[in-house]
Write an enzyme that holds these catalytic residues in place. Sequence first.
Site, PDB file in Angstrom:
ATOM      1  N   LEU A  85       0.817  -1.224   0.000  1.00  0.00           N
ATOM      2  CA  LEU A  85       0.000   0.000   0.000  1.00  0.00           C
ATOM      3  C   LEU A  85       0.845   1.267   0.000  1.00  0.00           C
ATOM      4  CD1 LEU A  85      -1.526  -2.120   2.305  1.00  0.00           C
ATOM      5  CD2 LEU A  85      -3.308  -0.446   1.857  1.00  0.00           C
ATOM      6  N   GLU A  88       2.733   7.646  -2.321  1.00  0.00           N
ATOM      7  CA  GLU A  88       2.264   9.026  -2.196  1.00  0.00           C
ATOM      8  C   GLU A  88       0.848   8.990  -2.752  1.00  0.00           C
ATOM      9  OE1 GLU A  88       3.549  11.646  -0.834  1.00  0.00           O
ATOM     10  OE2 GLU A  88       5.427  10.666  -0.282  1.00  0.00           O
ATOM     11  N   THR A 134      -5.804   1.999  -7.395  1.00  0.00           N
ATOM     12  CA  THR A 134      -6.906   2.963  -7.338  1.00  0.00           C
ATOM     13  C   THR A 134      -7.736   2.942  -8.620  1.00  0.00           C
ATOM     14  OG1 THR A 134      -7.365   5.341  -7.305  1.00  0.00           O
ATOM     15  CG2 THR A 134      -5.235   4.694  -8.175  1.00  0.00           C
ATOM     16  N   ASP A 135      -8.994   3.379  -8.498  1.00  0.00           N
ATOM     17  CA  ASP A 135      -9.848   3.489  -9.691  1.00  0.00           C
ATOM     18  C   ASP A 135      -9.420   4.648 -10.589  1.00  0.00           C
ATOM     19  OD1 ASP A 135     -10.655   5.623  -8.093  1.00  0.00           O
ATOM     20  OD2 ASP A 135     -12.797   5.150  -8.159  1.00  0.00           O
ATOM     21  N   GLU A 136      -8.564   5.549 -10.073  1.00  0.00           N
ATOM     22  CA  GLU A 136      -8.175   6.732 -10.858  1.00  0.00           C
ATOM     23  C   GLU A 136      -7.383   6.359 -12.110  1.00  0.00           C
ATOM     24  OE1 GLU A 136      -6.799  10.142  -8.804  1.00  0.00           O
ATOM     25  OE2 GLU A 136      -8.174   9.846  -7.135  1.00  0.00           O
ATOM     26  N   TYR A 159      -0.464  11.664 -10.042  1.00  0.00           N
ATOM     27  CA  TYR A 159      -0.726  10.568  -9.102  1.00  0.00           C
ATOM     28  C   TYR A 159      -1.256   9.344  -9.843  1.00  0.00           C
ATOM     29  CZ  TYR A 159      -3.455   7.679  -5.879  1.00  0.00           C
ATOM     30  OH  TYR A 159      -4.007   6.607  -5.213  1.00  0.00           O
ATOM     31  N   SER A 162       1.231   7.652 -12.016  1.00  0.00           N
ATOM     32  CA  SER A 162       2.232   6.855 -11.288  1.00  0.00           C
ATOM     33  C   SER A 162       1.625   5.538 -10.812  1.00  0.00           C
ATOM     34  CB  SER A 162       2.826   7.651 -10.116  1.00  0.00           C
ATOM     35  OG  SER A 162       1.863   7.846  -9.093  1.00  0.00           O
ATOM     36  N   LYS A 163       0.344   5.562 -10.404  1.00  0.00           N
ATOM     37  CA  LYS A 163      -0.302   4.314  -9.963  1.00  0.00           C
ATOM     38  C   LYS A 163      -0.518   3.401 -11.181  1.00  0.00           C
ATOM     39  CE  LYS A 163      -1.579   3.286  -6.348  1.00  0.00           C
ATOM     40  NZ  LYS A 163      -0.935   2.635  -5.166  1.00  0.00           N
ATOM     41  N   LEU A 199     -10.663  15.251   1.093  1.00  0.00           N
ATOM     42  CA  LEU A 199     -11.904  16.034   1.177  1.00  0.00           C
ATOM     43  C   LEU A 199     -12.647  15.901   2.515  1.00  0.00           C
ATOM     44  CD1 LEU A 199     -13.988  17.841  -0.408  1.00  0.00           C
ATOM     45  CD2 LEU A 199     -15.204  15.720  -0.880  1.00  0.00           C
ATOM     46  N   PRO A 291      -6.339  21.428 -11.466  1.00  0.00           N
ATOM     47  CA  PRO A 291      -6.036  21.220 -12.894  1.00  0.00           C
ATOM     48  C   PRO A 291      -6.264  19.746 -13.284  1.00  0.00           C
ATOM     49  CG  PRO A 291      -4.221  22.340 -11.763  1.00  0.00           C
ATOM     50  CD  PRO A 291      -5.175  21.898 -10.702  1.00  0.00           C
TER      51      PRO A 291
HETATM   52  P1  NAD Z   1      -1.709   7.350   2.916  1.00  0.00           P
HETATM   53  O1  NAD Z   1      -1.069   8.495   2.218  1.00  0.00           O
HETATM   54  O2  NAD Z   1      -2.617   7.607   4.066  1.00  0.00           O
HETATM   55  O3  NAD Z   1      -0.584   6.347   3.453  1.00  0.00           O
HETATM   56  C1  NAD Z   1       0.548   6.021   2.688  1.00  0.00           C
HETATM   57  C2  NAD Z   1       1.561   5.377   3.629  1.00  0.00           C
HETATM   58  O4  NAD Z   1       2.710   5.006   2.853  1.00  0.00           O
HETATM   59  C3  NAD Z   1       2.059   6.319   4.738  1.00  0.00           C
HETATM   60  O5  NAD Z   1       2.031   5.668   5.977  1.00  0.00           O
HETATM   61  C4  NAD Z   1       3.483   6.666   4.318  1.00  0.00           C
HETATM   62  O6  NAD Z   1       4.340   6.923   5.411  1.00  0.00           O
HETATM   63  C5  NAD Z   1       3.881   5.380   3.573  1.00  0.00           C
HETATM   64  N1  NAD Z   1       4.960   5.616   2.614  1.00  0.00           N
HETATM   65  C6  NAD Z   1       5.057   6.607   1.690  1.00  0.00           C
HETATM   66  N2  NAD Z   1       6.210   6.499   1.001  1.00  0.00           N
HETATM   67  C7  NAD Z   1       6.851   5.408   1.492  1.00  0.00           C
HETATM   68  C8  NAD Z   1       8.082   4.768   1.186  1.00  0.00           C
HETATM   69  N3  NAD Z   1       8.904   5.241   0.240  1.00  0.00           N
HETATM   70  N4  NAD Z   1       8.420   3.651   1.863  1.00  0.00           N
HETATM   71  C9  NAD Z   1       7.604   3.163   2.843  1.00  0.00           C
HETATM   72  N5  NAD Z   1       6.450   3.745   3.185  1.00  0.00           N
HETATM   73  C10 NAD Z   1       6.072   4.846   2.516  1.00  0.00           C
HETATM   74  O7  NAD Z   1      -2.441   6.519   1.778  1.00  0.00           O
HETATM   75  P2  NAD Z   1      -3.828   5.725   1.834  1.00  0.00           P
HETATM   76  O8  NAD Z   1      -4.912   6.661   1.509  1.00  0.00           O
HETATM   77  O9  NAD Z   1      -3.881   4.884   3.043  1.00  0.00           O
HETATM   78  O10 NAD Z   1      -3.616   4.784   0.541  1.00  0.00           O
HETATM   79  C11 NAD Z   1      -2.910   3.552   0.660  1.00  0.00           C
HETATM   80  C12 NAD Z   1      -2.830   2.903  -0.716  1.00  0.00           C
HETATM   81  O11 NAD Z   1      -4.144   2.690  -1.223  1.00  0.00           O
HETATM   82  C13 NAD Z   1      -2.104   3.748  -1.753  1.00  0.00           C
HETATM   83  O12 NAD Z   1      -1.345   2.877  -2.557  1.00  0.00           O
HETATM   84  C14 NAD Z   1      -3.226   4.400  -2.560  1.00  0.00           C
HETATM   85  O13 NAD Z   1      -2.809   4.636  -3.880  1.00  0.00           O
HETATM   86  C15 NAD Z   1      -4.295   3.310  -2.497  1.00  0.00           C
HETATM   87  N6  NAD Z   1      -5.690   3.784  -2.580  1.00  0.00           N
HETATM   88  C16 NAD Z   1      -6.145   4.790  -1.764  1.00  0.00           C
HETATM   89  C17 NAD Z   1      -7.494   5.158  -1.819  1.00  0.00           C
HETATM   90  C18 NAD Z   1      -8.053   6.243  -0.931  1.00  0.00           C
HETATM   91  O14 NAD Z   1      -9.215   6.622  -1.098  1.00  0.00           O
HETATM   92  N7  NAD Z   1      -7.323   6.761   0.038  1.00  0.00           N
HETATM   93  C19 NAD Z   1      -8.363   4.510  -2.711  1.00  0.00           C
HETATM   94  C20 NAD Z   1      -7.851   3.499  -3.537  1.00  0.00           C
HETATM   95  C21 NAD Z   1      -6.522   3.129  -3.449  1.00  0.00           C
HETATM   96  O1  DAU Z   2     -10.534   7.267  -6.160  1.00  0.00           O
HETATM   97  C1  DAU Z   2      -9.541   6.815  -5.283  1.00  0.00           C
HETATM   98  C2  DAU Z   2      -8.634   7.962  -4.911  1.00  0.00           C
HETATM   99  O2  DAU Z   2      -9.392   8.809  -4.060  1.00  0.00           O
HETATM  100  C3  DAU Z   2      -7.354   7.529  -4.218  1.00  0.00           C
HETATM  101  O3  DAU Z   2      -6.583   6.768  -5.120  1.00  0.00           O
HETATM  102  C4  DAU Z   2      -6.552   8.736  -3.746  1.00  0.00           C
HETATM  103  O4  DAU Z   2      -5.418   8.298  -3.016  1.00  0.00           O
HETATM  104  C5  DAU Z   2      -7.441   9.557  -2.841  1.00  0.00           C
HETATM  105  O5  DAU Z   2      -6.759  10.717  -2.441  1.00  0.00           O
HETATM  106  C6  DAU Z   2      -8.747   9.941  -3.562  1.00  0.00           C
HETATM  107  O6  DAU Z   2      -8.504  10.904  -4.635  1.00  0.00           O
HETATM  108  P1  DAU Z   2      -9.467  12.152  -4.894  1.00  0.00           P
HETATM  109  O7  DAU Z   2      -8.697  13.158  -5.612  1.00  0.00           O
HETATM  110  O8  DAU Z   2     -10.775  11.722  -5.440  1.00  0.00           O
HETATM  111  O9  DAU Z   2      -9.735  12.574  -3.324  1.00  0.00           O
HETATM  112  P2  DAU Z   2      -9.730  14.000  -2.598  1.00  0.00           P
HETATM  113  O10 DAU Z   2     -10.220  13.746  -1.206  1.00  0.00           O
HETATM  114  O11 DAU Z   2      -8.463  14.733  -2.778  1.00  0.00           O
HETATM  115  O12 DAU Z   2     -10.873  14.795  -3.384  1.00  0.00           O
HETATM  116  C7  DAU Z   2     -12.192  14.285  -3.497  1.00  0.00           C
HETATM  117  C8  DAU Z   2     -12.972  15.254  -4.379  1.00  0.00           C
HETATM  118  O13 DAU Z   2     -13.138  16.476  -3.656  1.00  0.00           O
HETATM  119  C9  DAU Z   2     -12.287  15.634  -5.670  1.00  0.00           C
HETATM  120  O14 DAU Z   2     -13.271  15.817  -6.685  1.00  0.00           O
HETATM  121  C10 DAU Z   2     -11.608  16.962  -5.361  1.00  0.00           C
HETATM  122  C11 DAU Z   2     -12.569  17.591  -4.366  1.00  0.00           C
HETATM  123  N1  DAU Z   2     -11.962  18.497  -3.351  1.00  0.00           N
HETATM  124  C12 DAU Z   2     -10.899  18.019  -2.628  1.00  0.00           C
HETATM  125  C13 DAU Z   2     -10.308  18.802  -1.674  1.00  0.00           C
HETATM  126  C14 DAU Z   2      -9.119  18.305  -0.886  1.00  0.00           C
HETATM  127  C15 DAU Z   2     -12.496  19.747  -3.111  1.00  0.00           C
HETATM  128  O15 DAU Z   2     -13.493  20.162  -3.753  1.00  0.00           O
HETATM  129  N2  DAU Z   2     -11.908  20.528  -2.155  1.00  0.00           N
HETATM  130  C16 DAU Z   2     -10.826  20.122  -1.436  1.00  0.00           C
HETATM  131  O16 DAU Z   2     -10.329  20.898  -0.590  1.00  0.00           O
END
Ligand code: NAD
Ligand code: DAU
Length: 351
Positions: A85, A88, A134-136, A159, A162-163, A199, A291
């Site tokens: 997991l 960034e 991720t679905d992105e 982002y 890179s994924k 968000l 953007p």
């Molecule tokens: P997060 O940013 O909360 O956590 C990422 C963790 O990775 C942190 O603890 C950080 O310290 C660690 N990390 C970063 N760089 C590192 C490195 N070089 N070596 C070791 N550890 C490192 O992220 P999250 O939201 O918990 O997401 C976890 C995974 O799930 C990611 O791969 C993300 O792409 C994926 N994902 C997230 C979401 C979401 O909605 N948050 C949805 C789908 C998939």
């Molecule tokens: O879809 C899965 C992804 O969801 C994960 O892979 C990413 O790690 C996770 O960060 C998330 O990405 P999003 O860009 O969708 O999440 P975020 O919470 O940054 O933003 C959600 C939506 O809200 C998006 O349309 C941008 C908008 N937004 C976000 C922030 C931070 C705002 O309108 N205002 C804000 O301040």
Amino acid sequence: MTTTHTILITGGAGFIGSHLVRLLVHKYPGYRIVNLDALTYAGNLANLADIEAAPNYSFERGDITQQAYMQELFRKYNFDGVIHLAAESHVDRSITNPLEFVETNVLGTVNLLNVAKEAWKDQPAGKRFYHVSTDEVYGSLGEEGFFTEDTPYDPRSPYSASKASSDHFVRAYFHTYRLPVVISNCSNNYGPYQFPEKLIPLMINNIRENRPLPVYGDGKYTRDWLWVKDHAAAIDLIYHQGKTGETYNIGGNNEWKNIDLVHKLCDIMDDLLGRPAGTSRQLITFVRDRPGHDRRYAIDASKIRNELGWEPSIKFEEGFRQTAQWYLDNADWLQGVLSGAYREYYAKQYF
Ligand code: NAD
Ligand code: DAU
């Protein structure tokens, strides 16, 4: 208790990782769960304070991009599986600093693949390399339609690019080296311990502090929200029962336009804080758009439902209320992460 299986979880101190670590530590007392995390700004050991002394849990601070370090870790623990997991994860940060995302998400993943391939070459049976994505990677939807596992990749932010790249490398290692991989692509998660740059926790925190609620663009961007513990449960299922070489989409079947979501949050927070109805909505401020902002994400999760019997467990309203209540009850946690670095980031992002 004898250890029957050892799993490396990378990024276990982050948002989703910490929920996964907690689930596996409790559910599998005979497993050893090793959490490897670099503790970047997003990693926080306070997320795991309740299980840090569990006998089947170990924490290692380290960086997935460091080859010699990762090789040594594999020698030390002789892992049966990896759930990867570490990444960034914030789109806005990727727009300001794309190279950091290439470094961790692409090079870090390829380094981990290499180290696992090498460590497992003489005993590949029963091993598993699970890449959490991720679905992105699928890009942006219009008003209609859903992402399936066959949707062509079309990443649009540094982002998601890179994924997507890391997903391609994981599949390449399956086809080229027969590394036993599995991948999942999940929609937006929400719940406790999410860093308040995303968000939902950002809005909850700003409502709490009576600060402006920055909604990007016209606010009609749509996301499919999933309770983080349901994601952790899906990862557990896929790790144990998913088919090698396959991809599984995970989603909440729970689409919200951002502005509707923010309205809902305002109303829940007014109720929880005992403020007159409508107070927090007055904080909403439309700000410049992200953007390349993807318009809509929506997941077709029928494959994991039909093949593995997974379903989201709670309704959004309930999960959302629980989440808001959690941030109010855990003001210390929130205060701990709202450091000077966070305030600096905030000032630059929302100038
Ligand atoms: P997060 O940013 O909360 O956590 C990422 C963790 O990775 C942190 O603890 C950080 O310290 C660690 N990390 C970063 N760089 C590192 C490195 N070089 N070596 C070791 N550890 C490192 O992220 P999250 O939201 O918990 O997401 C976890 C995974 O799930 C990611 O791969 C993300 O792409 C994926 N994902 C997230 C979401 C979401 O909605 N948050 C949805 C789908 C998939
Ligand atoms: O879809 C899965 C992804 O969801 C994960 O892979 C990413 O790690 C996770 O960060 C998330 O990405 P999003 O860009 O969708 O999440 P975020 O919470 O940054 O933003 C959600 C939506 O809200 C998006 O349309 C941008 C908008 N937004 C976000 C922030 C931070 C705002 O309108 N205002 C804000 O301040």
